[in-house]
Motif scaffolding. Structure first.
Motif, mmCIF file in Angstrom:
data_model
loop_
_atom_site.group_PDB
_atom_site.id
_atom_site.type_symbol
_atom_site.label_atom_id
_atom_site.label_comp_id
_atom_site.label_asym_id
_atom_site.label_seq_id
_atom_site.Cartn_x
_atom_site.Cartn_y
_atom_site.Cartn_z
ATOM 1 N N ALA A 74 -28.352 55.345 -77.648
ATOM 2 C CA ALA A 74 -28.247 56.803 -77.625
ATOM 3 C C ALA A 74 -26.952 57.264 -78.283
ATOM 4 C CB ALA A 74 -28.298 57.294 -76.180
ATOM 5 N N LEU A 75 -27.020 58.383 -78.963
ATOM 6 C CA LEU A 75 -25.836 58.968 -79.575
ATOM 7 C C LEU A 75 -24.829 59.352 -78.495
ATOM 8 C CD1 LEU A 75 -24.700 60.057 -82.338
ATOM 9 C CD2 LEU A 75 -25.647 62.269 -81.671
ATOM 10 N N ASP A 76 -23.562 59.030 -78.733
ATOM 11 C CA ASP A 76 -22.501 59.348 -77.773
ATOM 12 C C ASP A 76 -22.078 60.803 -77.992
ATOM 13 O OD1 ASP A 76 -20.276 59.546 -76.167
ATOM 14 O OD2 ASP A 76 -19.413 57.622 -76.763
ATOM 15 N N VAL A 77 -22.772 61.708 -77.344
ATOM 16 C CA VAL A 77 -22.544 63.142 -77.527
ATOM 17 C C VAL A 77 -21.156 63.551 -77.043
ATOM 18 C CG1 VAL A 77 -23.308 65.437 -76.803
ATOM 19 C CG2 VAL A 77 -24.995 63.712 -77.490
ATOM 20 N N ASP A 78 -20.684 62.953 -75.961
ATOM 21 C CA ASP A 78 -19.349 63.290 -75.459
ATOM 22 C C ASP A 78 -18.283 62.949 -76.494
ATOM 23 O OD1 ASP A 78 -20.323 64.265 -73.076
ATOM 24 O OD2 ASP A 78 -20.017 62.393 -71.977
ATOM 25 N N PHE A 79 -18.452 61.813 -77.151
ATOM 26 C CA PHE A 79 -17.498 61.433 -78.196
ATOM 27 C C PHE A 79 -17.541 62.429 -79.353
ATOM 28 C CE2 PHE A 79 -17.068 59.310 -82.357
ATOM 29 C CZ PHE A 79 -15.690 59.093 -82.333
ATOM 30 N N VAL A 80 -18.731 62.834 -79.759
ATOM 31 C CA VAL A 80 -18.855 63.796 -80.862
ATOM 32 C C VAL A 80 -18.165 65.107 -80.498
ATOM 33 C CG1 VAL A 80 -20.451 65.050 -82.362
ATOM 34 C CG2 VAL A 80 -21.002 62.722 -81.647
ATOM 35 N N LYS A 81 -18.276 65.521 -79.254
ATOM 36 C CA LYS A 81 -17.597 66.737 -78.807
ATOM 37 C C LYS A 81 -16.076 66.572 -78.857
ATOM 38 C CE LYS A 81 -21.352 68.452 -75.869
ATOM 39 N NZ LYS A 81 -21.796 68.725 -74.471
ATOM 40 N N GLN A 82 -15.588 65.362 -78.554
ATOM 41 C CA GLN A 82 -14.152 65.097 -78.669
ATOM 42 C C GLN A 82 -13.698 65.211 -80.125
ATOM 43 O OE1 GLN A 82 -13.685 61.190 -76.947
ATOM 44 N NE2 GLN A 82 -13.202 62.013 -74.925
ATOM 45 N N VAL A 83 -14.513 64.699 -81.024
ATOM 46 C CA VAL A 83 -14.198 64.808 -82.451
ATOM 47 C C VAL A 83 -14.156 66.267 -82.873
ATOM 48 C CG1 VAL A 83 -15.024 64.326 -84.790
ATOM 49 C CG2 VAL A 83 -15.098 62.528 -83.057
ATOM 50 N N LYS A 84 -15.127 67.050 -82.408
ATOM 51 C CA LYS A 84 -15.157 68.483 -82.729
ATOM 52 C C LYS A 84 -13.866 69.163 -82.270
ATOM 53 C CE LYS A 84 -17.102 72.724 -83.240
ATOM 54 N NZ LYS A 84 -16.202 73.673 -82.567
ATOM 55 N N ALA A 85 -13.418 68.863 -81.063
ATOM 56 C CA ALA A 85 -12.190 69.462 -80.554
ATOM 57 C C ALA A 85 -10.981 69.048 -81.389
ATOM 58 C CB ALA A 85 -11.991 69.070 -79.094
ATOM 59 N N PHE A 86 -10.953 67.793 -81.813
ATOM 60 C CA PHE A 86 -9.863 67.282 -82.651
ATOM 61 C C PHE A 86 -9.837 67.994 -83.998
ATOM 62 C CE2 PHE A 86 -8.420 64.213 -85.882
ATOM 63 C CZ PHE A 86 -7.191 63.835 -85.372
ATOM 64 N N LEU A 87 -10.996 68.138 -84.619
ATOM 65 C CA LEU A 87 -11.082 68.831 -85.909
ATOM 66 C C LEU A 87 -10.628 70.279 -85.779
ATOM 67 C CD1 LEU A 87 -14.588 67.512 -87.073
ATOM 68 C CD2 LEU A 87 -12.365 66.704 -87.863
ATOM 69 N N ASP A 88 -11.076 70.955 -84.723
ATOM 70 C CA ASP A 88 -10.700 72.354 -84.515
ATOM 71 C C ASP A 88 -9.202 72.495 -84.264
ATOM 72 O OD1 ASP A 88 -13.333 73.063 -84.827
ATOM 73 O OD2 ASP A 88 -13.718 73.375 -82.689
ATOM 74 N N LEU A 89 -8.649 71.605 -83.434
ATOM 75 C CA LEU A 89 -7.228 71.675 -83.103
ATOM 76 C C LEU A 89 -6.364 71.579 -84.349
ATOM 77 C CD1 LEU A 89 -4.853 71.634 -81.068
ATOM 78 C CD2 LEU A 89 -5.151 69.135 -80.938
ATOM 79 N N HIS A 90 -6.758 70.691 -85.266
ATOM 80 C CA HIS A 90 -5.934 70.440 -86.447
ATOM 81 C C HIS A 90 -6.450 71.150 -87.704
ATOM 82 C CE1 HIS A 90 -3.399 67.558 -84.381
ATOM 83 N NE2 HIS A 90 -4.485 67.022 -83.846
ATOM 84 N N ASN A 91 -7.420 72.037 -87.520
ATOM 85 C CA ASN A 91 -7.950 72.823 -88.639
ATOM 86 C C ASN A 91 -8.404 71.925 -89.791
ATOM 87 O OD1 ASN A 91 -8.703 75.156 -89.980
ATOM 88 N ND2 ASN A 91 -6.693 75.474 -90.892
ATOM 89 N N ILE A 92 -9.164 70.887 -89.441
ATOM 90 C CA ILE A 92 -9.696 69.939 -90.434
ATOM 91 C C ILE A 92 -11.180 70.223 -90.614
ATOM 92 C CG2 ILE A 92 -10.103 67.507 -90.959
ATOM 93 C CD1 ILE A 92 -7.659 66.838 -89.225
ATOM 94 N N SER A 93 -11.586 70.423 -91.854
ATOM 95 C CA SER A 93 -12.977 70.806 -92.096
ATOM 96 C C SER A 93 -13.892 69.624 -92.381
ATOM 97 C CB SER A 93 -13.056 71.800 -93.258
ATOM 98 O OG SER A 93 -12.623 71.196 -94.458
ATOM 99 N N VAL A 94 -13.324 68.459 -92.712
ATOM 100 C CA VAL A 94 -14.140 67.335 -93.184
ATOM 101 C C VAL A 94 -14.137 66.190 -92.177
ATOM 102 C CG1 VAL A 94 -14.500 65.637 -95.019
ATOM 103 C CG2 VAL A 94 -13.641 67.921 -95.581
ATOM 104 N N TYR A 95 -15.338 65.820 -91.718
ATOM 105 C CA TYR A 95 -15.526 64.652 -90.863
ATOM 106 C C TYR A 95 -16.482 63.715 -91.570
ATOM 107 C CZ TYR A 95 -17.042 61.832 -86.810
ATOM 108 O OH TYR A 95 -17.344 60.809 -85.950
ATOM 109 N N SER A 96 -15.969 62.572 -91.985
ATOM 110 C CA SER A 96 -16.811 61.588 -92.665
ATOM 111 C C SER A 96 -16.994 60.363 -91.781
ATOM 112 C CB SER A 96 -16.195 61.191 -94.016
ATOM 113 O OG SER A 96 -14.998 60.449 -93.836
ATOM 114 N N GLU A 97 -18.070 59.656 -92.023
ATOM 115 C CA GLU A 97 -18.384 58.438 -91.275
ATOM 116 C C GLU A 97 -19.162 57.483 -92.176
ATOM 117 O OE1 GLU A 97 -18.621 56.225 -89.011
ATOM 118 O OE2 GLU A 97 -17.524 56.949 -87.255
ATOM 119 N N HIS A 98 -19.447 56.295 -91.643
ATOM 120 C CA HIS A 98 -20.138 55.255 -92.401
ATOM 121 C C HIS A 98 -21.647 55.336 -92.176
ATOM 122 C CE1 HIS A 98 -16.053 53.840 -91.501
ATOM 123 N NE2 HIS A 98 -16.102 53.204 -92.664
ATOM 124 N N LEU A 99 -22.398 55.162 -93.228
ATOM 125 C CA LEU A 99 -23.852 55.098 -93.111
ATOM 126 C C LEU A 99 -24.219 53.683 -92.643
ATOM 127 C CD1 LEU A 99 -26.581 56.422 -93.359
ATOM 128 C CD2 LEU A 99 -26.551 55.951 -95.817
#
Length: 282
Positions: A74-99
């Protein structure tokens, strides 16, 4: 001007051991930095304060390690929400990951190849859409190096393009990974490169690797970029236009002044490509 507008030129992957040196003197040649969110989200105190200083002063992008977008788990939704908060806090628009994926019944420390099948395309597309809904940004997926293709039904390029199109997401074009895979799996690197969708390229990676044998290359990010990879980057600019490009170095990390020399080579190639009137700047 926001971070999305300022992502341009040549970038460098930021490691924690570089933090103080970059804070005191960021090389002029570096237009943006990249970090793995997982390495910074847990940090507080002086590290968090110093990192916040950097993100207020420079453009940043992120390249994650543990989203595991192709996992059967299952997708770790809580982790994705943590990433969202990190991006918002630091005003970062780009989130990349590995296929790829790195978890199943537990977390692995290697990136595993997703089976190149229609079912896998549908599985990944669904998960990418969920991630994009949470982070409220396009997910940027990197074409990865791989060493086996279990249950293969589609070619690597067919699989990659099907995911990008189906999920309506963006591409992190890793030039070194194309070169590595072309040697390991015996295909033409320029043909693969030309088949990627120009309009989905958000930015690029370039890195070094290790030659295990004449027909086996390991993607280590632990050495200088070699001439054939530089040549493939130039071809990428000719085909797709000039896009922001970042130098990755994860091991055997030389002094910042030496890394800056390779970043300068990226800018040199971008400038040379820009001198061609048929090439546009992305």
């Amino acid at each position: 001007m926001d971070k999305e507008q300022t992502l341009h030129g040549a970038g460098l992957g930021l490691r924690r051991e570089m933090l103080d040196e970059v804070l005191s003197h960021s090389p002029d040649v570096v237009s943006f930095y990249e970090v793995a969110p997982e390495n910074w989200i847990p940090l507080g105190g002086k590290y968090a304060k110093k990192f916040r200083q950097l993100t207020e002063q420079h453009s940043f992008t992120t390249h994650g390690l543990s989203l595991s977008i192709g996992s059967p788990a299952a997708l770790d939704v809580d982790f994705v929400k943590q990433v969202k908060a990190f991006l918002d806090l630091h005003n970062i628009s780009v989130y990349s990951e590995h296929l790829s994926y790195c978890s199943g019944e537990g977390h692995m420390y290697d990136l595993m190849p997703i089976p190149f099948t229609e079912d896998a395309v549908a599985h990944v597309v669904s998960r990418v859409k969920t991630v994009q809904d949470i982070i409220e940004r396009p997910l940027v997926l990197e074409n990865v190096s791989y060493y086996a293709a279990p249950g293969q039904q589609l070619s690597e390029i067919e699989f990659t393009n099907a995911v990008l199109e189906g999920a309506d997401c963006e591409l992190l074009l890793d030039v070194n990974n194309i070169y590595v895979n072309s040697i390991n799996h015996g295909y033409d690197a320029e043909t693969f490169l030309a088949a990627l969708p120009t309009h989905r390229i958000r930015y690029g990676h370039i890195a070094g690797h290790y030659n295990e044998d004449v027909d086996l290359i390991v993607d280590t990010h632990g050495a200088d970029v070699i001439t054939p990879v530089w040549q493939l980057l130039q071809k990428a600019y000719e085909i797709h236009g000039v896009f922001p490009t970042l130098l990755e170095r994860d091991f055997n990390i030389p002094p910042l002044s030496e890394l800056a020399k390779e970043v300068k080579l990226i800018k040199k190639q971008q400038s040379e490509a820009m001198s061609n009137p048929k090439v546009c700047y992305g």
